[in-house]
Design a protein around this motif. Structure first.
Motif, PDB file in Angstrom:
ATOM      1  N   VAL A  21       0.855  -1.179   0.000  1.00 37.53           N
ATOM      2  CA  VAL A  21       0.000   0.000   0.000  1.00 37.53           C
ATOM      3  C   VAL A  21       0.891   1.229   0.000  1.00 37.53           C
ATOM      4  CG1 VAL A  21      -1.743   1.310   1.235  1.00 37.53           C
ATOM      5  CG2 VAL A  21      -1.844  -1.184   1.255  1.00 37.53           C
TER       6      VAL A  21
ATOM      7  N   PHE B 144       0.587   5.005   0.268  1.00 36.05           N
ATOM      8  CA  PHE B 144      -0.377   6.031   0.598  1.00 36.05           C
ATOM      9  C   PHE B 144      -0.095   7.309  -0.188  1.00 36.05           C
ATOM     10  CE2 PHE B 144      -0.049   3.553   4.652  1.00 36.05           C
ATOM     11  CZ  PHE B 144      -1.298   2.962   4.571  1.00 36.05           C
TER      12      PHE B 144
ATOM     13  N   ASP C 107     -11.536   9.795   1.833  1.00 32.39           N
ATOM     14  CA  ASP C 107     -11.043   9.655   3.198  1.00 32.39           C
ATOM     15  C   ASP C 107     -10.603  11.031   3.687  1.00 32.39           C
ATOM     16  OD1 ASP C 107     -10.057   8.829   5.615  1.00 32.39           O
ATOM     17  OD2 ASP C 107      -8.204   7.971   4.796  1.00 32.39           O
TER      18      ASP C 107
ATOM     19  N   MET D  48      -1.302  14.976  10.184  1.00 32.56           N
ATOM     20  CA  MET D  48      -0.714  13.705   9.758  1.00 32.56           C
ATOM     21  C   MET D  48       0.783  13.834   9.463  1.00 32.56           C
ATOM     22  SD  MET D  48      -3.567  11.982   9.806  1.00 32.56           S
ATOM     23  CE  MET D  48      -3.467  10.436   8.889  1.00 32.56           C
TER      24      MET D  48
ATOM     25  N   ARG E 166       2.664  12.560  -1.870  1.00 30.75           N
ATOM     26  CA  ARG E 166       3.045  11.411  -1.056  1.00 30.75           C
ATOM     27  C   ARG E 166       3.998  11.886   0.030  1.00 30.75           C
ATOM     28  NH1 ARG E 166       6.935   6.178  -2.319  1.00 30.75           N
ATOM     29  NH2 ARG E 166       6.198   4.952  -0.568  1.00 30.75           N
TER      30      ARG E 166
ATOM     31  N   SER F  89       5.841   4.910   4.181  1.00 28.24           N
ATOM     32  CA  SER F  89       4.869   5.795   3.559  1.00 28.24           C
ATOM     33  C   SER F  89       3.870   6.262   4.620  1.00 28.24           C
ATOM     34  CB  SER F  89       4.143   5.055   2.436  1.00 28.24           C
ATOM     35  OG  SER F  89       3.378   5.935   1.659  1.00 28.24           O
TER      36      SER F  89
ATOM     37  N   LYS G 259       0.422   7.780   5.906  1.00 27.73           N
ATOM     38  CA  LYS G 259      -0.968   7.879   5.461  1.00 27.73           C
ATOM     39  C   LYS G 259      -1.436   9.324   5.582  1.00 27.73           C
ATOM     40  CE  LYS G 259      -5.542   5.845   5.851  1.00 27.73           C
ATOM     41  NZ  LYS G 259      -6.411   4.835   6.502  1.00 27.73           N
TER      42      LYS G 259
ATOM     43  N   ARG H 190      -4.474  12.394   4.476  1.00 25.27           N
ATOM     44  CA  ARG H 190      -5.892  12.555   4.173  1.00 25.27           C
ATOM     45  C   ARG H 190      -6.178  14.043   3.978  1.00 25.27           C
ATOM     46  NH1 ARG H 190      -8.569  11.303  10.165  1.00 25.27           N
ATOM     47  NH2 ARG H 190      -7.513  13.025  11.255  1.00 25.27           N
TER      48      ARG H 190
END
Length: 224
Positions: A7, A9, A18, A44, A116, A210, A212, A214
């Motif tokens: 995955v 992100f 999201d 984040m 990213r 990576s 995450k 949003r």
């Protein structure tokens, strides 16, 4: 996690599913961001994170970087044409062809870019801030325009490296790479020590995980 993950992100302007309604920002947002209706959820991100960008409508420079990277990297990593270091409160340090190494707001990349974030796990908060401070110390350096042109020709024609340029290049991803070494004493795996480090090399390095990300919906502003 490794640089090549099951995955990866990424934050896409075409997919805001999201998201949070708890927007935190610092200062006035540009009108284009308000019109988009979402901003990066800054909670984040941490100081010293690497941010990679892929333009929805790439510039000439962005396309040139992708051409160079596609010769050595998979598309998953070659897509990223720009890199920056996250400082704090929405501020990043990046190297630009016009302006050199500068501080700017991450809002410059909303909503026209896919984003990213990469982070070195297990660093202390102090080490993360040291990476950010190392990047800040590089502001006002000039961008290596001549070096960028040479690199494009060198890779396109498959020429050998030129020893004079090693250590003199001021590119976006090179600034990130140097800041990590100076701030945390970490040499990212898979990144050449004596050659140009591209955004794709950072993307593919197993040193990073990576992060995450949003979107935060713009429906009111909270302050720290």
């Amino acid at each position: 996690m490794t640089g090549i993950e099951s995955v990866m992100f990424i934050l896409e302007p075409t997919n805001v599913g999201d998201h949070t309604d708890d927007l935190i920002t610092f200062g006035e947002l540009p009108e284009r961001v308000k019109a988009f209706g979402y901003f990066v959820d800054l909670s984040m991100l941490s100081p010293g994170d690497i941010l990679l960008f892929d333009g929805v409508e790439p510039t000439k420079g962005g396309r040139a970087v992708k051409v160079i990277q596609s010769k050595s990297f998979e598309e998953t990593h070659a897509r990223w044409s720009h890199a920056a270091i996250y400082i704090s409160k929405g501020v990043i340090v990046e190297a630009l062809p016009r302006g050199g190494v500068v501080e700017r707001s991450i809002s410059e990349y909303v909503p026209g870019y896919t984003i990213r974030a990469l982070r070195i796990p297990d660093l202390s908060e102090a080490e993360r801030f040291e990476i950010a401070f190392a990047a800040l110390r590089k502001t006002k350096q000039y961008y290596s325009l001549v070096g960028a042109g040479f690199e494009f020709v060198r890779v396109t024609l498959n020429l050998q490296n030129s020893k004079y340029r090693i250590g003199r290049m001021v590119f976006c991803s090179q600034i990130c790479y140097a800041s990590i070494i100076e701030g945390a004493g970490v040499f990212p795996e898979g990144c050449p020590i004596a050659d140009v480090v591209y955004p794709a090399a950072l993307s593919g390095s197993s040193t990073f995980e990576s992060v995450k990300l949003r979107w935060a919906r713009i429906n009111g502003v909270s302050e720290y």
